[in-house]
Design a protein around this motif. Sequence first.
Motif, PDB file in Angstrom:
ATOM      1  N   HIS A  24       7.314   1.049  -5.046  1.00 52.12           N
ATOM      2  CA  HIS A  24       8.183   1.669  -4.406  1.00 52.12           C
ATOM      3  C   HIS A  24       7.583   2.445  -3.246  1.00 52.12           C
ATOM      4  N   ILE A  48       1.135   7.527  -7.569  1.00 58.75           N
ATOM      5  CA  ILE A  48       2.093   9.020  -7.994  1.00 58.75           C
ATOM      6  C   ILE A  48       2.965   9.380  -6.799  1.00 58.75           C
ATOM      7  N   GLY A  97       6.623   8.189  -6.916  1.00 60.87           N
ATOM      8  CA  GLY A  97       7.442   8.514  -8.030  1.00 60.87           C
ATOM      9  C   GLY A  97       7.629   7.802  -9.284  1.00 60.87           C
ATOM     10  N   GLU A  98       8.648   8.084  -9.870  1.00 62.30           N
ATOM     11  CA  GLU A  98       9.115   7.072 -10.999  1.00 62.30           C
ATOM     12  C   GLU A  98       8.932   5.816 -10.981  1.00 62.30           C
ATOM     13  N   ALA A  99       9.190   5.188  -9.628  1.00 60.93           N
ATOM     14  CA  ALA A  99       9.254   3.613  -9.323  1.00 60.93           C
ATOM     15  C   ALA A  99       7.830   3.353  -9.104  1.00 60.93           C
ATOM     16  N   GLY A 100       6.742   4.011  -9.117  1.00 59.29           N
ATOM     17  CA  GLY A 100       5.461   3.694  -8.875  1.00 59.29           C
ATOM     18  C   GLY A 100       5.045   3.101  -7.711  1.00 59.29           C
TER      19      GLY A 100
END
Length: 345
Positions: free
Chosen positions: A244, A235, A238-241
């Motif tokens: 990232h 989490i 972020g959106e890249a998981g």
Amino acid sequence: MTITRAACIGGGVIGAGWVARLVLNGIDVAVFDPDPQAERKVGAVLAGARRAYERMAGQDLPNEGGIRYAASIADAVDGATLIQESVPERLELKHAVLAEIDAHAEADAIVGSSTSGIKPSDMQTAMRRPERLVVAHPFNPVYLLPLVEIVGGEKTAPEHVERARALYASIGMKPVVVRKEIEAFVADRLLEAIWRESLWLIKDGICTTEELDDIVRYGFGLRYAQMGVFETYRIAGGEAGMRHFMAQFGPCLSWPWTRLMDVPEFNDELVDLIADQSDAQSGQWSIRDLERIRDDNLVAVMEALSRQNRGKGWGAGALHKDYLERLAGAAGSDKAARDGNGSET
């Protein structure tokens, strides 16, 4: 698979916790501990556990199992499906106790050791039937925390690992089988890392024991309670998981953020520093007070997590919800059977 009768060898903090979990799940337990205070100590832990379970499950609890204080190991293990060894962490003592258990246990009994770090292969050398020994490493309080690490040794039969998994699951636990035998298994290696770093932070005056505990319990401890390490960091990416997150924070691994490879000298000065700060932090409560506070908090956290995910539960809460539903179902069946028996007389 269910436990028909159990034996607990050792009635200290962990052994007494096992007794409480088993008895409160309706299982008869024979206890052997040469300590003349064993019955009193086990009774105190059971009283606290009973209070927590009544708050947690109420009327759905099964009838308590009985406790019998045996005069010997041979007497205690007679007829037991599960034998839980919880004696102090000295290999020579483990050898002596396990050899006696092995000599008198039923042929199909599972022998679980509560050791927090000794490899099962090192304990199996004392046994004629080493194939039925597993490490079953719990966490305090055993009667509330569901995790139990299952570790097989070189001579442990795979079918007995699976039997152990089923037996511990039947009393509301979350068995996790450690894939490769290693000293201290998984959880204690993680705890040891935090403990070592904590000692340095206190010794170097960076924070006090109370401040460090606040950082854990008001911060990442709450995240760990329901998502663990990797899901939490996923989490954080972020959106890249997770990919990232690893790319962003991976370089930190080479920064001087830890002293884990450099352990402070464990001397009287360090012990006094830690003990004095701990007394200042928590000395106003007795151990029994702290146990009750801990138990209330754990029940509350599991109850809260059981209501998440649209009522399906999350993490330990999902397991807790399933356990209570099984208790309620069993209690309903028992009531129906009693009502049916009553209507026939």
